[in-house]
Design a protein around this motif. Structure first.
Motif, short mmCIF file in Angstrom:
data_model
loop_
_atom_site.label_atom_id
_atom_site.label_comp_id
_atom_site.label_asym_id
_atom_site.label_seq_id
_atom_site.Cartn_x
_atom_site.Cartn_y
_atom_site.Cartn_z
N SER A 1 8.89 -5.56 3.70
CA SER A 1 8.46 -4.20 3.32
C SER A 1 9.12 -3.77 2.01
CB SER A 1 8.83 -3.21 4.43
OG SER A 1 8.00 -3.41 5.56
N THR B 1 -0.55 -16.62 3.07
CA THR B 1 -1.85 -16.93 3.70
C THR B 1 -2.65 -17.79 2.74
OG1 THR B 1 -1.77 -14.79 4.79
CG2 THR B 1 -3.90 -15.90 4.77
N LYS C 1 11.39 -3.44 -12.55
CA LYS C 1 10.76 -3.62 -13.87
C LYS C 1 11.09 -4.99 -14.47
CE LYS C 1 9.63 1.08 -15.14
NZ LYS C 1 9.41 1.48 -13.78
N PHE D 1 5.46 -6.03 -10.62
CA PHE D 1 5.47 -5.20 -9.41
C PHE D 1 4.24 -4.30 -9.38
CE2 PHE D 1 6.98 -1.86 -6.47
CZ PHE D 1 7.38 -2.66 -5.42
N LYS D 2 3.94 -3.72 -10.56
CA LYS D 2 2.75 -2.86 -10.64
C LYS D 2 1.48 -3.65 -10.38
CE LYS D 2 3.77 1.31 -12.62
NZ LYS D 2 3.13 2.55 -12.93
N MET E 1 1.33 -4.25 -6.63
CA MET E 1 0.98 -3.02 -5.88
C MET E 1 -0.49 -2.67 -6.06
SD MET E 1 3.54 -2.00 -4.13
CE MET E 1 4.27 -3.61 -3.91
N ASN F 1 -3.36 -2.45 -3.20
CA ASN F 1 -4.23 -1.29 -2.94
C ASN F 1 -5.65 -1.76 -2.61
OD1 ASN F 1 -2.22 0.58 -3.48
ND2 ASN F 1 -2.81 0.86 -5.63
N ARG G 1 -5.84 -3.77 0.73
CA ARG G 1 -5.77 -2.99 1.97
C ARG G 1 -7.16 -2.55 2.43
NH1 ARG G 1 -0.05 -0.43 -0.17
NH2 ARG G 1 1.15 -2.25 0.51
N TYR H 1 0.40 -7.14 8.09
CA TYR H 1 0.36 -7.68 6.72
C TYR H 1 -0.32 -6.75 5.72
CZ TYR H 1 -4.08 -10.25 8.02
OH TYR H 1 -5.31 -10.63 8.44
N GLU H 2 -0.09 -7.08 4.46
CA GLU H 2 -0.49 -6.23 3.32
C GLU H 2 0.06 -4.81 3.46
OE1 GLU H 2 -4.19 -6.98 1.44
OE2 GLU H 2 -4.33 -8.99 2.29
N GLY H 3 1.26 -4.73 4.03
CA GLY H 3 1.95 -3.47 4.25
C GLY H 3 1.81 -3.01 5.69
N ARG I 1 3.81 9.85 0.35
CA ARG I 1 4.23 10.00 -1.05
C ARG I 1 3.11 10.55 -1.91
NH1 ARG I 1 7.35 4.56 -3.05
NH2 ARG I 1 9.29 4.82 -1.92
N1 CAA Z 1 -0.11 1.39 -6.50
C1 CAA Z 1 0.22 1.33 -7.81
N2 CAA Z 1 1.51 1.39 -8.25
C2 CAA Z 1 2.49 1.50 -7.32
C3 CAA Z 1 2.20 1.56 -5.92
C4 CAA Z 1 0.84 1.51 -5.53
N3 CAA Z 1 0.48 1.54 -4.23
N4 CAA Z 1 3.37 1.67 -5.25
C5 CAA Z 1 4.35 1.67 -6.16
N5 CAA Z 1 3.82 1.57 -7.42
C6 CAA Z 1 4.53 1.58 -8.70
C7 CAA Z 1 5.24 2.91 -8.87
O1 CAA Z 1 4.40 3.85 -9.52
C8 CAA Z 1 6.45 2.54 -9.71
O2 CAA Z 1 6.12 2.47 -11.08
P1 CAA Z 1 6.77 3.52 -12.15
O3 CAA Z 1 8.25 3.33 -12.01
O4 CAA Z 1 6.20 3.10 -13.44
O5 CAA Z 1 6.32 4.87 -11.67
C9 CAA Z 1 6.77 1.13 -9.26
O6 CAA Z 1 5.58 0.60 -8.67
C10 CAA Z 1 7.90 1.10 -8.26
O7 CAA Z 1 7.51 1.92 -7.18
P2 CAA Z 1 8.52 2.51 -6.09
O8 CAA Z 1 9.73 3.09 -6.77
O9 CAA Z 1 7.71 3.39 -5.20
O10 CAA Z 1 8.97 1.17 -5.33
P3 CAA Z 1 9.70 1.00 -3.96
O11 CAA Z 1 10.67 -0.10 -4.12
O12 CAA Z 1 10.17 2.33 -3.45
O13 CAA Z 1 8.56 0.39 -2.98
C11 CAA Z 1 6.71 0.29 -1.49
C12 CAA Z 1 7.34 0.85 -2.79
C13 CAA Z 1 5.46 1.14 -1.32
C14 CAA Z 1 7.60 0.40 -0.30
C15 CAA Z 1 6.35 -1.20 -1.76
O14 CAA Z 1 7.52 -2.01 -1.77
C16 CAA Z 1 5.37 -1.76 -0.74
O15 CAA Z 1 4.16 -1.54 -0.83
N6 CAA Z 1 5.87 -2.55 0.25
C17 CAA Z 1 5.02 -3.32 1.16
C18 CAA Z 1 4.76 -4.68 0.58
C19 CAA Z 1 3.54 -5.32 1.13
O16 CAA Z 1 2.50 -4.71 1.31
N7 CAA Z 1 3.65 -6.63 1.34
C20 CAA Z 1 2.58 -7.43 1.80
C21 CAA Z 1 2.60 -8.77 1.12
S1 CAA Z 1 1.09 -9.64 1.02
C22 CAA Z 1 0.78 -10.25 2.56
O17 CAA Z 1 0.77 -9.51 3.47
C23 CAA Z 1 0.54 -11.69 2.75
C24 CAA Z 1 -0.83 -12.17 2.81
O18 CAA Z 1 -1.06 -13.26 2.35
C25 CAA Z 1 -1.94 -11.45 3.48
#
Ligand code: CAA
Length: 380
Positions: free
Chosen positions: A132, A158, A179, A232-233, A236, A240, A243, A362-364, A375
């Protein structure tokens, strides 16, 4: 507001439903039991355009909208959620990411074969210590001439052990935290990429998830996805879109379980009448259908927002959390409604139940979706 699917969307649904019922259904339970990867079915999905549904035709895709993509994943998952996730990863976590952030060369050389199904993609963000908390990356990428040299371990990839290209996140500058993360399009056939293990999972067992290691693995500069520090961007934004795919997968699982429960309730007689005539059963079916309809509307609306260039971060998270919790609820009730038969592998509902659970993870996780939603709601 138009709730009517277009003729093309209806035809697409029919086509995918036929493919899933005719080609996938007969082997779905066996492949799941034995964790058999569906090699031929993946090829066929590629041939039908299901691996690059929303990718521009110029890059080998079917050029359809995101609602159509959701319909494809829903219909596959209604029969076999393993096929749903294999297709979803390739479509939204890989093809969408390259189309959105990739260079012309990457689109020509990599996207075209992924979208047309000649190759397969995977996505690699999670690590043993970064689930996470996706920013807690340890994998490093060090620039060396025109290459990056990558070292680290990635979890829960996957499609990973069958993939040709992996969207891979690594730290190019550990001092910059979030970053300092950069995305790459790793060629898995290059030396230094290996499979540590294939996970033995509760559900979606026909889709494989691997732990993968990178040992002095070289990625040429032209395969960097976006700029250094943008990873990271990129990840993320890709998630989106992803999901919406997982919401659609959950929706399909729920629909499959509901149809099985409905059919069973008409056939099964107790106390001299079909069990759906008992109000407790009828009301359960009513609640199932209502929740599924709500999940479908949320999922399609998130896709519609994406199609129309509107922000959909919150909407995709809402769709995913609601649809996945609906899938869990509906599949639990579907087993209950089948009584002991629901607990048996002779009936499909125990597989739907096992498949549903992963959509909350998965995917969050559902907790992360609620974090994303809250948020967005409280953003100044
Ligand atoms: N969309 C676009 N940008 C985003 C974003 C989103 N949903 N969430 C964060 N960002 C950007 C923020 O705007 C920020 O950029 P700036 O500093 O320029 O504003 C930057 O990313 C950092 O954001 P945060 O400070 O919010 O980061 P954080 O460390 O607090 O974490 C979190 C944010 C939402 C918890 C993130 O870590 C998250 O989504 N975690 C879950 C991860 C996940 O979904 N993993 C699944 C992996 S894939 C999988 O499942 C396997 C598969 O094969 C199916």
């Amino acid at each position: 507001m138009d709730f009517q699917p277009s003729e093309d969307q209806q035809m697409l649904r029919e086509m995918v439903r036929q493919f899933a019922e005719k080609e996938a259904q007969p082997t779905a339970a066996h492949r799941d039991d034995e964790a058999i990867w569906p090699t031929e079915l993946v090829k066929k999905m590629g041939g039908l355009g299901l691996l690059g549904v929303a990718v521009n035709e110029a890059y080998g895709g079917a050029g359809l909208d995101y609602i159509s993509y959701a319909i494809v994943i829903e219909e596959l998952s209604r029969v076999d959620a393993s096929l749903g996730v294999i297709a979803s990863v390739n479509n939204s976590l890989v093809c969408y990411g390259i189309e959105q952030f990739g260079s012309d060369a990457q689109k020509r050389e990599i996207l075209t074969s992924l979208a047309s199904g000649r190759t397969l993609g995977a996505f690699s963000l999670s690590e043993p210590g970064a689930g996470s908390d996706a920013a807690a990356q340890k994998t490093t990428a060090v620039r060396d001439g025109d290459d990056y040299v990558i070292n680290g371990v990635k979890n829960w990839v996957t499609n990973g052990n069958h993939a040709d290209t992996i969207v891979l996140m690594a730290l190019t500058d550990p001092s910059k935290g979030v970053k300092g993360i950069t995305a790459f399009l790793a060629d898995t056939h290059a030396p230094g990429c290996s499979i540590v293990k294939v996970e033995n999972k509760l559900g979606i067992r026909s889709a494989h998830s691997s732990q993968m290691a990178y040992d002095n693995f070289r990625v040429p500069l032209w395969r960097r996805l976006g700029e250094e520090g943008q990873g990271f961007k990129v990840a993320m934004s890709i998630l989106n879109a992803g999901r919406i795919g997982i919401a659609a997968q959950a929706l399909g699982i729920a629909q499959g379980a509901y149809e099985a429960a409905l059919g069973y309730s008409k056939l099964r007689e107790q106390f001299g009448k079909p069990i759906h005539e008992f109000q407790a059963v009828g009301f359960t079916l009513a609640d199932m259908a209502t929740r599924i309809k709500a999940a479908r509307l949320l999922t399609y609306e998130a896709a519609w927002r994406k199609d129309n260039g509107l922000d959909y971060t919150k909407d995709a998270a809402m769709a995913k959390v609601f649809a996945s919790e609906t899938a869990m609820w509906v599949t639990t009730k579907a087993i209950q409604l089948h009584g002991s038969n629901g607990y048996s592998k002779e009936y499909p509902v125990e597989r739907f139940f096992r498949e549903a659970k992963i959509t909350e993870i998965y995917e969050g996780t559902s907790e992360i979706q609620r974090l994303v939603i809250s948020r967005e709601l409280t953003r100044a």
